[in-house]
Design a protein around this motif. Structure first.
Motif, short mmCIF file in Angstrom:
data_model
loop_
_atom_site.label_atom_id
_atom_site.label_comp_id
_atom_site.label_asym_id
_atom_site.label_seq_id
_atom_site.Cartn_x
_atom_site.Cartn_y
_atom_site.Cartn_z
N UNK A 112 0.86 -1.19 0.00
CA UNK A 112 0.00 0.00 0.00
C UNK A 112 0.89 1.24 0.00
N UNK A 113 0.53 2.28 -0.83
CA UNK A 113 1.43 3.44 -0.98
C UNK A 113 1.75 4.13 0.34
N UNK A 114 0.78 4.16 1.27
CA UNK A 114 1.04 4.88 2.53
C UNK A 114 2.13 4.22 3.39
N UNK A 115 2.41 2.94 3.08
CA UNK A 115 3.46 2.26 3.86
C UNK A 115 4.84 2.87 3.55
N UNK A 116 5.00 3.35 2.32
CA UNK A 116 6.25 4.03 1.96
C UNK A 116 7.42 3.10 1.75
N UNK A 117 7.75 2.25 2.72
CA UNK A 117 8.96 1.45 2.64
C UNK A 117 8.79 0.26 1.70
N UNK A 118 9.91 -0.30 1.28
CA UNK A 118 9.93 -1.52 0.45
C UNK A 118 9.36 -2.68 1.26
N UNK A 119 8.61 -3.61 0.62
CA UNK A 119 8.13 -4.77 1.37
C UNK A 119 9.30 -5.59 1.91
N UNK A 120 9.18 -6.05 3.16
CA UNK A 120 10.28 -6.80 3.77
C UNK A 120 10.02 -8.30 3.64
N UNK A 121 11.09 -9.05 3.36
CA UNK A 121 10.98 -10.50 3.25
C UNK A 121 11.72 -11.17 4.39
N UNK A 122 11.12 -12.21 4.95
CA UNK A 122 11.76 -12.99 6.02
C UNK A 122 11.90 -14.43 5.55
N UNK A 123 12.23 -15.35 6.46
CA UNK A 123 12.42 -16.75 6.08
C UNK A 123 11.15 -17.38 5.48
N UNK A 124 9.97 -16.79 5.75
CA UNK A 124 8.73 -17.34 5.22
C UNK A 124 8.15 -16.48 4.10
N UNK A 125 8.96 -15.67 3.48
CA UNK A 125 8.45 -14.80 2.42
C UNK A 125 8.09 -13.44 2.99
N UNK A 126 7.07 -12.81 2.42
CA UNK A 126 6.69 -11.46 2.85
C UNK A 126 6.40 -11.43 4.35
N UNK A 127 6.93 -10.44 5.04
CA UNK A 127 6.68 -10.35 6.48
C UNK A 127 5.25 -9.85 6.70
N UNK A 128 4.54 -10.56 7.56
CA UNK A 128 3.12 -10.29 7.74
C UNK A 128 2.89 -8.92 8.36
N UNK A 129 1.89 -8.22 7.79
CA UNK A 129 1.64 -6.84 8.22
C UNK A 129 0.88 -6.74 9.55
N UNK A 130 0.31 -7.84 10.02
CA UNK A 130 -0.33 -7.82 11.35
C UNK A 130 -1.80 -7.46 11.34
N UNK A 131 -2.44 -7.43 10.16
CA UNK A 131 -3.86 -7.04 10.08
C UNK A 131 -4.73 -7.86 11.03
N UNK A 132 -4.61 -9.17 11.01
CA UNK A 132 -5.47 -10.02 11.84
C UNK A 132 -5.17 -9.84 13.33
#
Ligand code: GLU
Length: 287
Positions: A112-132
């Motif tokens: 999402x554009x408001x996040x600004x930063x590059x998506x971060x990847x961890x050992x399981x792929x994209x790091x979860x944004x924590x929505x749930x």
């Protein structure tokens, strides 16, 4: 017999290739040289991708390579009640939350554009944004039909360790590798510990199974090394010992790419059909 106990833990989701042969032969040779124990574990927790005929082919290829295992193989599909117990334990300690975000939701949230930063990847792929995690209102009943994520921040508080350390054994020497707890929130995030379509996840089952098989030395590829701090954290949370690790080099194709299950051309079965011998395979993987 010494207390050296290691294992080979293939997933029966395709043919074993040269990379698997290297991993299995190396672990087997190390166990035999140490007068220790070599065990086999069939990582068939993902019932959507595991097939019995691949499992049979694994036994057959390993025996052909001259590998013998010292106990009846452990099968993850027989261990679901153990995974369930551990999940209930973590749930009762409020360290898990249900999550229904799809992969697409997760990439949409992090890009999402408001996040600004590059998506971060961890050992399981994209790091979860924590929505749930943010939306979840805690209830006492264990959710049966959702994926479950580890609340990393709370898990780190529960583990109460400044860093997660393990011993890496390579070329005859032991080195301590440590990951600071504070980096785990950003570099790993809230990993999935149980999936919607099957109970448990690789990270949960691997630590429970290594402990249940009494593994003293985990021999596996360097591709899995980034996940090892997660395993150490789970061992601390679940009161399990941390084995010594040996993350070995990877077998690559002529373009330098790591071999994958779909590399049928390098399947052990293909080499067998072409008349190669187990010694040829050993030479090909540099053993
Ligand atoms: N089942 C995993 C694989 O086939 C092995 C994981 C491990 O050795 O920890 O890549």
């Amino acid at each position: 017999m010494t207390d050296f106990i290691t294992r080979f833990a293939p997933s029966p989701t395709g043919p074993l290739h040269l990379g698997h042969a290297y991993s299995a032969l190396l672990a087997h040779d190390m166990a035999r040289a140490a007068g220790g124990t070599f065990l086999l574990r069939i990582e068939d927790i993902d019932r959507t991708r595991s097939r019995l005929h691949w499992e049979d082919q694994i036994y057959d290829d390993l025996a052909w390579l001259g590998i013998s295992w010292d106990e009846k193989p452990m099968r993850q599909s027989d261990r679901l009640s153990e995974y369930k117990l551990a999940l209930h334990d973590l749930w009762n300690r409020a360290l898990l939350y249900p999550c229904f975000c799809t992969r697409r939701d997760i990439s949409a949230a992090v890009s999402a554009p408001q996040e600004g930063a590059e998506p971060a990847f961890g050992p399981d792929g994209l790091i979860y944004s924590g929505t749930c995690r943010e939306q979840y209102i805690r209830s006492s009943s264990f959710p049966k039909h959702d994926a479950l994520r580890l609340d990393m921040q709370d898990a780190l508080s529960a583990a109460d360790q400044p860093e997660f350390c393990y011993t890496e054994h390579s070329s005859g020497t032991d080195q301590t590798h440590c990951t600071p707890a504070k980096s785990m929130v950003h570099d790993v995030g809230d990993i999935v510990l149980s999936r919607r379509d099957f109970l448990g996840s690789y990270h949960l089952s691997v630590v429970l199974d290594d402990a249940a098989q009494g593994i003293s030395h985990v021999v596996r590829g360097k591709d899995i090394q980034p996940a090892t701090p997660i395993h150490v954290l789970l061992q601390k949370l679940l009161g399990l010992p941390t084995p010594t690790y040996h993350h070995h080099r990877l077998i690559r194709d002529e373009n330098g790419k790591r071999l994958a299950k779909r590399d049928d051309a390098r399947a052990i079965a293909t080499y067998r059909a072409e008349g190669k011998t187990p010694d040829d395979i050993r030479r090909m993987v540099g053993l």
